[in-house]
Design an enzyme around this catalytic site. Structure first.
Site, PDB file in Angstrom:
ATOM      1  N   GLN A 211       0.629  -1.243   0.161  1.00 35.08           N
ATOM      2  CA  GLN A 211      -0.007   0.014  -0.144  1.00 35.08           C
ATOM      3  C   GLN A 211       0.958   1.440  -0.106  1.00 35.08           C
ATOM      4  O   GLN A 211       0.286   2.208  -0.137  1.00 35.08           O
ATOM      5  CB  GLN A 211      -0.850   0.173   1.322  1.00 35.08           C
ATOM      6  CG  GLN A 211      -1.815  -1.063   1.263  1.00 35.08           C
ATOM      7  CD  GLN A 211      -2.728  -1.111   2.764  1.00 35.08           C
ATOM      8  OE1 GLN A 211      -2.504  -2.163   3.317  1.00 35.08           O
ATOM      9  NE2 GLN A 211      -3.427   0.044   2.983  1.00 35.08           N
ATOM     10  N   PHE A 242      -6.087  -3.775   3.601  1.00 30.77           N
ATOM     11  CA  PHE A 242      -6.855  -3.513   4.722  1.00 30.77           C
ATOM     12  C   PHE A 242      -5.733  -2.880   5.844  1.00 30.77           C
ATOM     13  O   PHE A 242      -5.867  -2.852   7.190  1.00 30.77           O
ATOM     14  CB  PHE A 242      -7.393  -4.847   5.245  1.00 30.77           C
ATOM     15  CG  PHE A 242      -8.461  -5.566   4.581  1.00 30.77           C
ATOM     16  CD1 PHE A 242      -9.493  -4.964   3.750  1.00 30.77           C
ATOM     17  CD2 PHE A 242      -8.013  -6.991   3.983  1.00 30.77           C
ATOM     18  CE1 PHE A 242     -10.137  -5.409   2.747  1.00 30.77           C
ATOM     19  CE2 PHE A 242      -8.904  -7.276   3.114  1.00 30.77           C
ATOM     20  CZ  PHE A 242      -9.859  -6.852   2.656  1.00 30.77           C
ATOM     21  N   GLU A 246       0.673  -1.793   4.599  1.00 33.98           N
ATOM     22  CA  GLU A 246       1.102  -0.139   4.660  1.00 33.98           C
ATOM     23  C   GLU A 246       2.509  -0.174   5.146  1.00 33.98           C
ATOM     24  O   GLU A 246       3.226   0.299   4.282  1.00 33.98           O
ATOM     25  CB  GLU A 246       0.065   0.528   5.710  1.00 33.98           C
ATOM     26  CG  GLU A 246       0.495   2.032   5.703  1.00 33.98           C
ATOM     27  CD  GLU A 246      -0.433   2.769   6.386  1.00 33.98           C
ATOM     28  OE1 GLU A 246      -0.088   3.883   6.814  1.00 33.98           O
ATOM     29  OE2 GLU A 246      -1.340   2.482   6.765  1.00 33.98           O
ATOM     30  N   ARG A 324      -5.546   8.056  16.978  1.00 28.06           N
ATOM     31  CA  ARG A 324      -6.733   8.022  16.587  1.00 28.06           C
ATOM     32  C   ARG A 324      -7.822   7.460  17.279  1.00 28.06           C
ATOM     33  O   ARG A 324      -9.077   7.768  17.363  1.00 28.06           O
ATOM     34  CB  ARG A 324      -6.630   7.352  15.161  1.00 28.06           C
ATOM     35  CG  ARG A 324      -8.084   7.630  14.190  1.00 28.06           C
ATOM     36  CD  ARG A 324      -7.824   7.052  12.773  1.00 28.06           C
ATOM     37  NE  ARG A 324      -7.195   7.831  11.906  1.00 28.06           N
ATOM     38  CZ  ARG A 324      -7.864   8.779  11.088  1.00 28.06           C
ATOM     39  NH1 ARG A 324      -9.211   8.616  11.244  1.00 28.06           N
ATOM     40  NH2 ARG A 324      -7.324   9.474  10.133  1.00 28.06           N
ATOM     41  N   ARG A 356      -7.776  -1.091   8.787  1.00 30.33           N
ATOM     42  CA  ARG A 356      -9.175  -0.441   8.453  1.00 30.33           C
ATOM     43  C   ARG A 356      -9.700   0.296   9.761  1.00 30.33           C
ATOM     44  O   ARG A 356     -10.013  -0.643  10.605  1.00 30.33           O
ATOM     45  CB  ARG A 356     -10.000  -1.254   7.788  1.00 30.33           C
ATOM     46  CG  ARG A 356     -11.084  -0.804   6.821  1.00 30.33           C
ATOM     47  CD  ARG A 356     -11.979  -1.772   6.279  1.00 30.33           C
ATOM     48  NE  ARG A 356     -12.609  -1.141   4.971  1.00 30.33           N
ATOM     49  CZ  ARG A 356     -13.221  -1.959   4.134  1.00 30.33           C
ATOM     50  NH1 ARG A 356     -13.255  -3.464   4.229  1.00 30.33           N
ATOM     51  NH2 ARG A 356     -13.922  -1.333   3.311  1.00 30.33           N
ATOM     52  N   PHE A 358      -7.822   2.180  11.582  1.00 24.64           N
ATOM     53  CA  PHE A 358      -6.623   2.654  12.093  1.00 24.64           C
ATOM     54  C   PHE A 358      -6.759   3.030  13.766  1.00 24.64           C
ATOM     55  O   PHE A 358      -6.239   4.369  13.936  1.00 24.64           O
ATOM     56  CB  PHE A 358      -6.030   3.965  11.248  1.00 24.64           C
ATOM     57  CG  PHE A 358      -4.509   4.125  11.396  1.00 24.64           C
ATOM     58  CD1 PHE A 358      -3.672   3.430  10.589  1.00 24.64           C
ATOM     59  CD2 PHE A 358      -4.092   5.331  12.111  1.00 24.64           C
ATOM     60  CE1 PHE A 358      -2.375   3.705  10.850  1.00 24.64           C
ATOM     61  CE2 PHE A 358      -2.776   5.564  12.051  1.00 24.64           C
ATOM     62  CZ  PHE A 358      -1.836   4.612  11.527  1.00 24.64           C
ATOM     63  N   THR A 455      -3.533  11.636  10.170  1.00 21.33           N
ATOM     64  CA  THR A 455      -3.213  12.347  11.648  1.00 21.33           C
ATOM     65  C   THR A 455      -1.943  12.873  11.389  1.00 21.33           C
ATOM     66  O   THR A 455      -1.353  13.650  12.268  1.00 21.33           O
ATOM     67  CB  THR A 455      -3.550  11.457  12.834  1.00 21.33           C
ATOM     68  OG1 THR A 455      -2.943  10.183  12.657  1.00 21.33           O
ATOM     69  CG2 THR A 455      -5.144  11.194  12.855  1.00 21.33           C
ATOM     70  N   ALA A 524      -6.046   5.431   5.297  1.00 16.52           N
ATOM     71  CA  ALA A 524      -6.821   6.674   6.088  1.00 16.52           C
ATOM     72  C   ALA A 524      -8.078   7.004   5.178  1.00 16.52           C
ATOM     73  O   ALA A 524      -8.260   8.143   5.147  1.00 16.52           O
ATOM     74  CB  ALA A 524      -5.948   7.720   6.391  1.00 16.52           C
ATOM     75  N   GLU A 725     -13.046   3.277   5.196  1.00 18.15           N
ATOM     76  CA  GLU A 725     -12.982   2.871   6.646  1.00 18.15           C
ATOM     77  C   GLU A 725     -14.249   3.332   7.512  1.00 18.15           C
ATOM     78  O   GLU A 725     -14.630   2.430   8.353  1.00 18.15           O
ATOM     79  CB  GLU A 725     -11.535   3.611   7.332  1.00 18.15           C
ATOM     80  CG  GLU A 725     -10.556   3.214   6.990  1.00 18.15           C
ATOM     81  CD  GLU A 725      -9.247   4.095   7.379  1.00 18.15           C
ATOM     82  OE1 GLU A 725      -8.378   3.564   8.135  1.00 18.15           O
ATOM     83  OE2 GLU A 725      -9.377   5.350   7.564  1.00 18.15           O
TER      84      GLU A 725
END
Length: 788
Positions: A211, A242, A246, A324, A356, A358, A455, A524, A725
């Site tokens: 990702q 998902f 990342e 988050r 998903r 986060f 964020t 995100a 998300e």
């Protein structure tokens, strides 16, 4: 029965936005012609690599014997930390994520060596034959112990507004609770896989399922001690991500590149599913507590919430994930006084990572638990308490001091109450439960308010490369990655809309770091927001060039010029888009450009714990009805109705698909997906046989999805809203409905705690708690009567 409704127009000829175009790879995927990394033909003399991983959770390496591995036919070499020319620390934000270890073991399944062989089978067999002797230490596995010892991967961070302690103390009523929240395996269909090929200038060409291609590029370069421009990463499509690709794709790609660097040959690495389970991070488990003070009506006056993320051995992305969770511990509700603290707990497990939502789901479920608990305490319907505490004008400031400026949940709830027949069904369910001794039904309506933006501020940027060839065909590269969500289809629609041309003229191709540099991860929920706007800006740049050229060439005014239905229309006539492009080419007009976009207005002052971290909020509702069997603990979702806000939908069918998939995945997190480590720190639920994701039989028998008719007040691409998300957290309605069914055992006076996932065992424990509450209440009544 499954259906969806939308009030959006389905579009008309020449209008690509708002139409339900088929996913660009759908047909290829169905017939098996969509090419993934593992499908690519192997080069002659290419090699395979496989990691040697630890079999303990914590300790030190005393000795390593690789002779049995070298005895396996086909083994070429075995690499260790001493073979890494550059850095061995590949932490994405903070240091601490180790590529290969040569001394200290921090978790079960940690990579130690890399075996390279002429075949996948030989590499995997040889990896298992390496003999390693350890000195074991007691692993830190208990999150409560980590909290007690302040064993952190990053320092705590808290949000404060008003005097929460005093507000709770002064409140007419106060209650407290806690919740263990399970993690979740990403369970992408395509596992971790990478191919590294040396280039003639000493660089590396990478094909991987990631990702975040730019991060992979940067980390491979750092491991190999090369400049970034020596590494090119290409990513055409993923079989799901998902969040699990990342940061977690990078280690395996770096290892493949390390082997390719030393052997001078193409090297492929692909993890077997069980090893993928063991050696990659999950959704963070959490242990959270709350205290809340409220008045007789159920209006919240103060909250004190502690959020504790089970981070694993290293920081990875845990700092931002716990942040988050803090930002979403209010969900859709106004807290006039709040203290919300977040701890990042270090434990001897694999480092947990993005998933998903986060961290948002693990914070949001606390808001829903305390609202439910207030309702049962006051003997009111939970929906009454939810509506009472919603953000509204005058009560619109979040605990991190961002002002909420859209209040559509009130209208959405009213629509769902009517269309979902909430109150009549609630009454019928209560009547059913009184006469049904074994099967109990539950109903719950839960909202979602989810902030959209990374964020981490600098990640809120994107680029695109747009090329128009002289025949009028358009080629687009952008910084996002396609993992099945339909991002490339939406980008094509955006570009088609900008030029008013048919979708068939546009090709959106692989993400490549030499086409679009310094990309942000596709995460995100920002893939379309960022990359769509970058592509639109690129299209508008070329459109302006074409208009200026046409104005001079045809001697017409710019004001009356339009692109309509594959044509340029001006005051003297019209010309087809392809003819216009060829004419522009012959007149030496540039037909390629880059586009760039950076999200405005967002910031967060960490020292003050306040700011505007989100560009806007996405909203949604789910009304779920469940049945539980109090003898077996089994639960079934019989019906779910969803009303979700996607702004002005770019592609309604894709948006509904995302909503359906996210809801089912969220439901799985809270009901069936039970991650389990043994007392030695080894993952016990390490295969599909021991880890249950929702199957088709687990989906609601009746499943209705409606897109809420709205426009995004923020300046987003064609006024759309993110959809990746936010719907995941609609699954909380199922968990809340199960608690509602459990509460029926006590005549809705008490709802036992229900630590997700609500497996049959967990539900049975809650049933027992409810029955014991009944006994205690009956005993109390008897005692009071005897005293009287």
């Amino acid at each position: 029965m499954r259906h969806f409704k939308t009030d959006k127009p389905t579009g008309q000829k020449g209008n690509a936005i708002g139409q339900s175009f088929i996913h660009e790879s759908a047909i290829k995927q169905v017939i098996g012609k969509a090419v993934y990394v593992d499908d690519k033909a192997e080069e002659v003399n290419s090699l395979h690599a496989y990691p040697v991983v630890s079999t303990i959770a914590h300790g030190k390496i005393l000795s390593i014997d690789t002779a049995p591995a070298f005895a396996v036919q086909g083994v070429v070499d075995i690499f260790s930390t001493k073979d890494i020319p550059g850095t061995n620390d590949i932490g994405p934000v903070f240091s601490g994520d180790i590529l290969l270890t040569d001394e200290v073991i921090e978790y079960h399944g940690q990579p130690i060596l890399l075996v390279v062989a002429t075949s996948y089978k030989a590499a995997r067999i040889a990896a298992r034959k390496v003999v390693i002797e350890y000195q074991t230490s007691t692993p830190m596995l208990d999150i409560k112990q980590a909290i007690k010892e302040q064993h952190w991967v990053r320092p705590p961070h808290a949000l404060n507004r008003g005097d929460a302690k005093q507000a709770i103390e002064n409140a007419a009523h106060k209650i407290a609770g806690d919740l263990y929240i399970g993690g979740q395996e990403h369970f992408y269909l395509e596992g971790q896989v990478s191919i590294a090929t040396p280039t003639e200038e000493g660089g590396m060409f990478i094909q991987c399922s990631s990702q975040h291609p730019s991060e992979v590029q940067h980390l491979v370069a750092k491991v190999l001690k090369q400049p970034f421009n020596y590494v090119t990463v290409e990513m055409r499509r993923m079989g799901g991500g998902f969040g699990g690709k990342e940061t977690q794709a990078a280690p395996w790609t770096c290892l493949a590149a390390l082997a390719a660097f030393h052997t001078g040959k193409t090297v492929k690495i692909r993890l077997a599913r069980s090893d993928d389970f063991k050696s990659t991070g999950k959704r963070h488990p959490f242990y959270n507590t709350y205290q809340v003070g409220f008045d007789q009506q159920g209006l919240i006056e103060g909250v004190d919430i502690n959020i504790n993320g089970y981070c694993g051995y290293s920081p990875d992305l845990s700092d931002a994930i716990v942040d988050r969770a803090l930002f979403h511990a209010d969900n859709a509700y106004y807290y006039p006084n709040a203290h919300i603290n977040g701890n990042r707990c270090k434990t001897n497990t694999v480092s947990h990572t993005a998933f998903r939502g986060f961290g948002g789901p693990q914070g949001m479920i606390m808001a829903e638990q305390l609202v439910d608990d207030i309702a049962y305490y006051l003997k009111k319907d939970p929906l009454e308490i939810r509506k009472l505490n919603l953000y509204k004008p005058g009560r619109d400031l979040t605990p991190y001091k961002q002002k909420v400026d859209q209040f559509i949940l009130k209208d959405m709830i009213a629509q769902m109450e009517e269309e979902g027949d909430y109150w009549a069904r609630k009454k019928a369910i209560a009547a059913f439960n009184k006469t049904s001794p074994i099967i109990k039904k539950g109903l719950s309506l839960t909202p979602v308010k989810f902030g959209i933006s990374f964020t981490v501020q600098h990640l809120n940027q994107a680029g695109a490369l747009l090329v128009i060839y002289s025949d009028g065909s358009v080629h687009v590269n952008h910084g996002g990655t396609e993992m099945g969500q339909g991002l490339n289809t939406k980008i094509a629609q955006i570009v088609a809309q900008a030029f008013s041309i048919d979708m068939e003229h546009i090709l959106v191709n692989a993400t490549r770091t030499d086409k679009v540099p310094n990309t942000s991860p596709t995460a995100a929920s920002s893939g379309t927001d960022l990359n769509g706007m970058a592509a639109l800006n690129a299209a508008n740049t070329i459109k302006d060039r074409l208009f200026e050229f046409a104005s001079q060439h045809f001697d017409v005014s710019l004001e009356q010029m339009q692109l309509i239905d594959n044509q340029l229309v001006h005051e003297k006539g019209r010309i087809s888009f392809s003819e216009l492009i060829n004419l522009a080419y012959l007149n030496r007009i540039s037909l390629s450009t880059t586009g760039y976009y950076a999200t405005p207005e967002i910031y967060y002052d960490r020292e003050k714990a306040e700011g505007h971290p989100f560009f806007y909020y996405a909203y949604g509702l789910a009304l779920s009805e469940v049945e539980i069997d109090i003898l077996t603990g089994e639960n079934t979702v019989t019906r779910t109705d969803i009303l979700h806000d996607v702004g002005s939908s770019i592609n309604p069918a894709l948006d509904v698909g995302q909503i359906e998939g996210a809801f089912i995945q969220g439901m799985g997190w809270l009901t069936t997906e039970d991650l389990s480590w043994n007392d030695q720190g080894a993952l016990a639920s390490n295969a599909p046989a021991t880890y249950k994701i929702p199957a088709i039989g687990d989906t609601p028998a009746e499943f209705n999805v409606t897109l809420y008719n709205s426009q995004n007040p923020a300046t987003t691409v064609f006024k759309s809203k993110a959809v990746g998300e936010p719907p995941f957290m609609l699954g909380i309605s199922v968990w809340s409905a199960i608690r509602n069914a459990l509460a029926s055992i006590t005549d809705y006076q008490f709802a036992p705690s229900l630590n997700p996932p609500a497996t049959p065992e967990t539900v049975l424990n809650a049933v027992q708690a409810a029955q014991e509450w009944n006994k205690a209440a009956a005993q109390k009544t008897t005692t009071e009567k005897s005293h009287a």
